[in-house]
Design a protein around this motif. Structure first.
Motif, mmCIF file in Angstrom:
data_model
loop_
_atom_site.group_PDB
_atom_site.id
_atom_site.type_symbol
_atom_site.label_atom_id
_atom_site.label_comp_id
_atom_site.label_asym_id
_atom_site.label_seq_id
_atom_site.Cartn_x
_atom_site.Cartn_y
_atom_site.Cartn_z
ATOM 1 N N VAL A 18 0.807 -1.051 -0.145
ATOM 2 C CA VAL A 18 -0.128 0.026 -0.120
ATOM 3 C C VAL A 18 0.857 1.280 -0.063
ATOM 4 C CG1 VAL A 18 -1.942 -1.242 1.184
ATOM 5 C CG2 VAL A 18 -0.084 0.046 2.646
ATOM 6 N N LEU A 19 0.258 2.294 -0.367
ATOM 7 C CA LEU A 19 1.034 3.571 -0.041
ATOM 8 C C LEU A 19 0.591 4.414 1.068
ATOM 9 C CD1 LEU A 19 2.717 5.380 -2.211
ATOM 10 C CD2 LEU A 19 0.516 6.621 -2.572
ATOM 11 N N VAL A 20 1.766 4.816 1.646
ATOM 12 C CA VAL A 20 1.370 5.321 3.210
ATOM 13 C C VAL A 20 2.004 6.944 3.059
ATOM 14 C CG1 VAL A 20 1.512 3.287 4.501
ATOM 15 C CG2 VAL A 20 3.675 4.642 4.088
ATOM 16 N N SER A 21 1.413 7.797 3.516
ATOM 17 C CA SER A 21 1.735 9.141 3.591
ATOM 18 C C SER A 21 1.309 9.892 5.084
ATOM 19 C CB SER A 21 0.945 9.782 2.382
ATOM 20 O OG SER A 21 -0.286 9.969 2.582
ATOM 21 N N ALA A 22 2.191 11.056 5.230
ATOM 22 C CA ALA A 22 1.572 11.602 6.235
ATOM 23 C C ALA A 22 0.232 12.700 6.188
ATOM 24 C CB ALA A 22 2.850 12.434 6.684
ATOM 25 N N GLY A 23 -0.168 12.964 5.174
ATOM 26 C CA GLY A 23 -1.309 13.850 5.142
ATOM 27 C C GLY A 23 -2.415 13.058 4.456
ATOM 28 N N ARG A 24 -3.399 13.872 3.995
ATOM 29 C CA ARG A 24 -4.643 13.153 3.652
ATOM 30 C C ARG A 24 -4.587 12.558 2.369
ATOM 31 N NH1 ARG A 24 -10.121 16.790 4.293
ATOM 32 N NH2 ARG A 24 -9.440 16.673 6.361
ATOM 33 N N ALA A 25 -5.271 11.356 2.128
ATOM 34 C CA ALA A 25 -4.777 10.796 1.030
ATOM 35 C C ALA A 25 -5.780 11.516 -0.208
ATOM 36 C CB ALA A 25 -5.458 9.360 0.812
ATOM 37 N N LYS A 26 -5.167 11.599 -1.325
ATOM 38 C CA LYS A 26 -5.724 12.385 -2.467
ATOM 39 C C LYS A 26 -6.768 11.490 -3.127
ATOM 40 C CE LYS A 26 -1.528 14.997 -3.663
ATOM 41 N NZ LYS A 26 -0.329 15.157 -4.776
ATOM 42 N N ARG A 27 -6.749 10.225 -3.056
ATOM 43 C CA ARG A 27 -7.884 9.412 -3.766
ATOM 44 C C ARG A 27 -7.953 7.978 -3.056
ATOM 45 N NH1 ARG A 27 -4.190 10.529 -7.931
ATOM 46 N NH2 ARG A 27 -4.870 11.443 -9.810
ATOM 47 N N ARG A 28 -9.088 7.472 -2.952
ATOM 48 C CA ARG A 28 -9.308 6.397 -2.264
ATOM 49 C C ARG A 28 -8.652 5.037 -2.506
ATOM 50 N NH1 ARG A 28 -15.453 4.990 -2.234
ATOM 51 N NH2 ARG A 28 -14.912 3.397 -0.769
ATOM 52 N N ARG A 29 -8.061 4.956 -3.648
ATOM 53 C CA ARG A 29 -7.383 4.040 -4.229
ATOM 54 C C ARG A 29 -6.013 4.672 -5.063
ATOM 55 N NH1 ARG A 29 -7.898 -1.021 -3.362
ATOM 56 N NH2 ARG A 29 -9.962 -1.536 -2.429
ATOM 57 N N PHE B 167 10.715 9.174 7.954
ATOM 58 C CA PHE B 167 10.784 10.255 7.149
ATOM 59 C C PHE B 167 9.543 10.392 6.637
ATOM 60 C CE2 PHE B 167 15.329 8.313 5.749
ATOM 61 C CZ PHE B 167 15.833 8.938 6.852
ATOM 62 N N VAL B 168 8.747 9.247 6.270
ATOM 63 C CA VAL B 168 7.129 9.686 5.664
ATOM 64 C C VAL B 168 6.387 10.550 6.779
ATOM 65 C CG1 VAL B 168 5.100 8.422 5.162
ATOM 66 C CG2 VAL B 168 7.216 7.470 4.370
ATOM 67 N N ARG B 169 6.615 10.124 8.256
ATOM 68 C CA ARG B 169 5.766 10.802 9.328
ATOM 69 C C ARG B 169 6.390 12.278 9.222
ATOM 70 N NH1 ARG B 169 7.375 6.354 12.479
ATOM 71 N NH2 ARG B 169 5.263 4.839 12.681
ATOM 72 N N ALA B 170 7.658 12.695 8.835
ATOM 73 C CA ALA B 170 8.208 13.898 8.651
ATOM 74 C C ALA B 170 7.604 14.766 7.509
ATOM 75 C CB ALA B 170 9.789 13.719 8.811
ATOM 76 N N GLY C 39 1.048 -4.276 3.791
ATOM 77 C CA GLY C 39 -0.044 -3.950 4.533
ATOM 78 C C GLY C 39 -0.031 -4.031 5.972
ATOM 79 N N MET C 40 0.618 -5.185 6.634
ATOM 80 C CA MET C 40 0.813 -5.461 7.964
ATOM 81 C C MET C 40 1.643 -4.384 8.634
ATOM 82 S SD MET C 40 1.190 -9.516 8.674
ATOM 83 C CE MET C 40 2.257 -9.803 7.300
ATOM 84 N N VAL C 41 2.619 -3.778 8.037
ATOM 85 C CA VAL C 41 3.150 -2.597 8.563
ATOM 86 C C VAL C 41 2.693 -1.271 8.659
ATOM 87 C CG1 VAL C 41 5.544 -1.448 8.256
ATOM 88 C CG2 VAL C 41 5.486 -3.551 7.862
ATOM 89 N N ALA C 42 1.923 -1.036 7.783
ATOM 90 C CA ALA C 42 1.175 0.053 7.287
ATOM 91 C C ALA C 42 0.105 0.230 8.318
ATOM 92 C CB ALA C 42 0.585 0.194 5.973
ATOM 93 N N ALA C 43 -0.474 -0.910 8.706
ATOM 94 C CA ALA C 43 -1.639 -1.026 9.486
ATOM 95 C C ALA C 43 -1.453 -0.760 11.027
ATOM 96 C CB ALA C 43 -2.317 -2.263 9.634
ATOM 97 N N ARG C 44 0.020 -0.734 11.179
ATOM 98 C CA ARG C 44 0.685 -0.301 12.562
ATOM 99 C C ARG C 44 1.219 0.965 12.686
ATOM 100 N NH1 ARG C 44 2.587 -5.395 15.797
ATOM 101 N NH2 ARG C 44 1.329 -7.296 14.819
ATOM 102 N N THR D 283 -1.501 7.653 7.117
ATOM 103 C CA THR D 283 -2.385 7.478 6.144
ATOM 104 C C THR D 283 -2.148 6.324 5.103
ATOM 105 O OG1 THR D 283 -3.036 9.729 6.189
ATOM 106 C CG2 THR D 283 -3.910 8.677 4.438
ATOM 107 N N VAL D 284 -2.916 5.462 4.925
ATOM 108 C CA VAL D 284 -3.004 4.168 4.068
ATOM 109 C C VAL D 284 -3.922 4.176 3.128
ATOM 110 C CG1 VAL D 284 -2.946 1.709 4.069
ATOM 111 C CG2 VAL D 284 -2.208 2.866 6.280
ATOM 112 N N THR D 285 -3.245 4.189 1.786
ATOM 113 C CA THR D 285 -3.914 4.342 0.637
ATOM 114 C C THR D 285 -3.781 2.801 -0.041
ATOM 115 O OG1 THR D 285 -3.811 6.832 0.473
ATOM 116 C CG2 THR D 285 -4.733 5.468 -1.540
ATOM 117 N N PRO D 286 -4.794 2.010 -0.431
ATOM 118 C CA PRO D 286 -4.601 0.921 -1.170
ATOM 119 C C PRO D 286 -4.359 1.082 -2.719
ATOM 120 C CG PRO D 286 -6.496 0.707 0.073
ATOM 121 C CD PRO D 286 -6.312 2.234 0.212
#
Length: 307
Positions: A168-179, A229-232, A241-246, A250-253
């Motif tokens: 999955v794609l992870v980011s610090a801000g709000r996701a631009k798209r649902r997927r 770095f992503v949090r920053a 997915g298992m890492v992203a869930a913890r 913001t997680v975007t499939p």
């Protein structure tokens, strides 16, 4: 010199009486006496003074007794050590796993294993799957969780596939798209793992298949560094997915067909699993089966049925 003869000798030395020694050893007195005489013939010396008043050790017997006691004690310690190992009260397991699993699956598995087998020593080697495969084949690990290669060819190993896991794609801000789409990675610099990570190779291969070379905001990090770095806010990253869930990010499939990997447990084909390593393998399988039944696997993570 037979071990049983040494046991009989020690019993006579401690009781100073052949009949009482025979009763302690649950053997007929003539048989015990015969074994003692046989021991004396082999050593070339009498071990006891036999008189009407009783039994006394000769100088040779006095010299032999502490040695025999040490042999009997070492033998008992060896018996107990083997028994404890067989019963998994003691032992050692050398487990290998890639960093992404060391921060997701491995801690829960080791907690369950440690609760059941607290006397078994656990050693964990964190490395990329390709390096772990070589280490397993060389016999330096007992067991490893690996990401199976695309070719699927691991002839030196016995491999059991466990999970299909979406990336999955992870980011610090709000996701631009649902997927997210692979093409979206063209638009923003990525936080990228160091060379040798399977995640790096998978991400680069997907981008190149889509016709572009991704740019990096920062590269060269290990798992914890990439998350930091992503949090920053330095950029997004592609994670399991298992890492992203913890992660708290913001997680975007990804939209289909997306990105995925297969997780397996492996050991050297020519090296039988120790009881301790076999029990750890069983703990992995049980933990995943329980999580699947409870609906506790992260979205996009699917258990592979046992073949």
């Amino acid at each position: 010199m037979q071990f049983q003869q040494l046991r009989y000798f020690a019993a006579v030395a401690e009781t100073r009486h052949f009949t009482r020694a025979a009763e302690r050893m649950h053997v007929a007195q003539p048989s015990l006496s015969q074994q003692i005489r046989s021991l004396e013939r082999e050593l070339g010396a009498e071990l006891f003074h036999r008189t009407r008043g009783g039994i006394a050790l000769t100088d040779a017997g006095e010299a032999l007794l502490p040695l025999v006691r040490r042999i009997l004690a070492d033998t008992e310690n060896a018996r107990l050590a083997v028994q404890e190992t067989v019963q998994l009260r003691r032992g050692r397991v050398r487990l290998g796993a890639p960093p992404s699993l060391c921060v997701s699956l491995v801690p829960d598995v080791l907690r369950a294993y440690r609760a059941r087998y607290p006397g078994v020593e656990l050693q964990v080697r964190e490395d990329g799957s390709r390096d772990l495969v070589r280490t397993l084949a060389d016999g330096e690990l007992d067991l490893a969780l690996i990401i199976t290669p695309r070719s699927g060819e691991l002839p030196a190993l016995d491999v059991t596939e466990l999970l299909h896991e979406d990336l999955v794609l992870v980011s610090a801000g709000r996701a631009k798209r649902r997927r997210a789409r692979i093409e979206d990675l063209r638009e923003q610099p990525l936080v990228m793992f160091r060379e040798g990570y399977d995640l790096r190779e998978t991400t680069l291969a997907a981008c190149r298949a889509a016709g572009f070379e991704p740019s990096f905001a920062v590269e060269g990090g290990e798992m914890d560094a990439v998350l930091g770095f992503v949090r920053a806010g330095l950029g997004p990253a592609v994670l399991p997915g298992m890492v992203a869930a913890r992660s708290g990010l913001t997680v975007t499939p990804f939209a289909g067909p997306g990105l995925a990997r297969t997780i397996a447990v492996a050991h050297g084909r020519d090296v039988p699993l120790t009881r301790a390593a076999g029990a750890l393998r069983d703990t992995v399988l049980t933990h995943l089966a329980d999580a699947d039944r409870a609906g506790a696997l992260p979205p996009g993570t699917r258990l592979i049925p046992a073949g």
